[in-house]
Scaffold this motif. Structure first.
Motif, short mmCIF file in Angstrom:
data_model
loop_
_atom_site.label_atom_id
_atom_site.label_comp_id
_atom_site.label_asym_id
_atom_site.label_seq_id
_atom_site.Cartn_x
_atom_site.Cartn_y
_atom_site.Cartn_z
N SER A 171 -8.30 31.06 17.09
CA SER A 171 -7.87 32.05 18.22
C SER A 171 -6.48 32.46 18.37
O SER A 171 -5.59 31.66 18.29
N TRP A 209 -3.97 33.92 21.01
CA TRP A 209 -3.85 34.00 22.49
C TRP A 209 -3.41 35.29 22.93
O TRP A 209 -3.87 35.92 23.86
N ASN A 239 -5.38 38.63 21.60
CA ASN A 239 -6.82 38.57 21.88
C ASN A 239 -7.83 38.80 20.80
O ASN A 239 -8.83 39.76 20.74
N THR A 240 -7.59 38.21 19.73
CA THR A 240 -8.51 38.22 18.61
C THR A 240 -8.80 36.64 18.06
O THR A 240 -8.15 35.69 18.30
N LYS A 280 -12.31 40.87 17.97
CA LYS A 280 -11.63 41.37 19.07
C LYS A 280 -12.26 40.78 20.26
O LYS A 280 -13.71 40.93 20.57
N THR A 281 -11.65 39.92 21.08
CA THR A 281 -12.18 39.29 22.13
C THR A 281 -11.65 39.66 23.50
O THR A 281 -10.60 40.44 23.60
N ALA A 330 -9.69 38.81 27.15
CA ALA A 330 -8.10 38.45 26.90
C ALA A 330 -7.71 36.69 26.93
O ALA A 330 -8.51 35.90 27.38
N ALA A 331 -6.96 36.46 26.01
CA ALA A 331 -6.51 34.99 25.94
C ALA A 331 -7.64 33.95 25.27
O ALA A 331 -8.08 32.87 25.99
N PRO A 332 -8.09 34.51 24.18
CA PRO A 332 -9.04 33.47 23.55
C PRO A 332 -8.74 31.97 23.18
O PRO A 332 -7.34 32.20 22.68
N CYS A 388 -12.54 32.72 26.54
CA CYS A 388 -11.42 33.49 26.92
C CYS A 388 -10.97 33.13 28.18
O CYS A 388 -11.54 33.42 29.09
N GLY A 425 -9.70 35.93 30.50
CA GLY A 425 -10.82 37.23 30.27
C GLY A 425 -11.75 36.72 31.18
O GLY A 425 -12.64 37.56 31.54
#
Length: 341
Positions: A147, A149, A152-153, A169-170, A172-174, A190, A193
């Motif tokens: 992850s 941070w 965001n991926t 693509k995730t 925010a902040a995975p 997330c 997120g």
């Protein structure tokens, strides 16, 4: 005489507090403190080796990671990966099947792989992400997930070659990651997120999502029960039991401020490190009070025991043999060790 009476009263009160914290449960697990031990600056995580003999301690504000010997009860080695002067070592992962240990460095987006048990550097793996943190491995697909941070991926990496296969693509902040369905899917927490997301690894398609407004999802571990997992939420100070198919929250329990890392012991007891209240000036500074460790009985999702750690308990792990608990006190630069019965 009066002074002696006051001392006696304080001793009785201390004993009462000790019993309240350590003896709430009569069903176990029963803990005995082995000691508090110094390490490098800002130990972000603690990770037992597969043979339960060593603990790796990634250091966020120091040059590498420490290696702690359980038998000797001390740090026996500081390991400094390439680019160690850039600091930022956040998370690690032992892969038993490969006899290796991986550590992530946020400041470079690198993973460093070491052989185990001799800890010789094997290779550097580029994640392709920004501020790489948590690492997961799936044996069926022989792939890593990391992850990232700030970008965001989540990076999906072929273990054998170290090549980046796909970027998810995730929100925010995975942070926390959990492979499911033998590596066909992956769950992503997330932090900024406010979401728990699930992706098909092969296509990168999002297949499920659970939104919890303002939540700060941090760590996820699989339950022994099929299609269940546990998640820590730092914003609401809660632990959730979720359905790994739908991502719906099945049960929840309130814990102390800022629950961080969680670990399941003996298929029943969920240990939770709670960092405690943030410093009112800046959350990165020492907390105004020490944090706490919670033990939750997952059969009922009831809190069975609470005891006090040091300043900002963060990393936490249970040895593979189930006999030892370790957690790090981030601001104190030390770890605490307990035997488990």
């Amino acid at each position: 005489m009066k002074k002696n009476f006051v001392i006696l009263c304080l001793l009785i009160l201390s004993a009462f507090v000790f019993c309240e914290e350590y003896e709430k449960s009569t069903t176990g697990p029963f803990l005995t403190k082995l000691g508090t031990f110094p390490c490098g600056q800002q130990p972000k995580q603690v990770l037992f080796s597969p043979d339960s003999k060593f603990i790796a301690l990634p250091l966020l504000d120091d040059k590498g990671f420490d290696l702690f010997s359980v038998a000797e009860q001390k740090v026996v080695k500081r390991i400094t990966p390439p680019n160690a002067e850039q600091l930022g070592f956040a998370e690690g992962l032992f892969i038993k099947e490969k006899n290796v240990f991986l550590v992530s460095q946020m400041t470079t987006g690198n993973l460093y792989e070491y052989s185990y048990p001799d800890f010789q550097l094997k290779r550097t793996i580029k994640t392709g992400g920004n501020w790489s943190k948590f690492i997961a491995y799936n044996p069926e697909k022989d792939i890593l997930a990391v992850s990232n941070w700030l970008s965001n991926t989540v990076s999906i990496i072929d273990y054998k070659t170290g090549k980046l296969l796909k970027t998810l693509k995730t929100a925010a902040a995975p942070r926390g990651l959990l492979f499911t369905e033998k590596g066909e899917n992956i769950i992503v927490l997330c932090f900024d997120g406010g979401k728990i997301q699930k992706f098909a690894v092969e296509t990168g398609t999002k297949v499920a999502e659970k939104s919890v407004e303002k939540s700060a999802m941090r760590h996820i571990v699989s339950a022994d029960t099929e299609n269940r997992a546990y998640v820590s939420d730092m914003y609401y100070g809660k632990i959730y039991e979720i359905d790994t198919n739908s991502l719906e929250i099945i049960r929840e329990v309130k814990v102390h401020n800022n629950p961080n890392t969680i670990a399941l012991a003996n298929g029943r007891w969920l240990f939770v490190s709670c960092r405690g209240k943030n410093n009112p000036v800046d959350y990165t500074l020492r907390s105004p009070e020490n944090g706490k460790i919670y033990i939750i009985d997952t059969t009922t999702m009831a809190v069975e025991r609470i005891f006090t750690g040091g300043n900002q308990p963060t990393g936490l792990d249970i040895s593979p043999d189930g006999k030892t608990l370790c957690f790090s006190n981030f601001q104190d630069g030390n770890i605490e060790l307990y035997s488990i019965e």
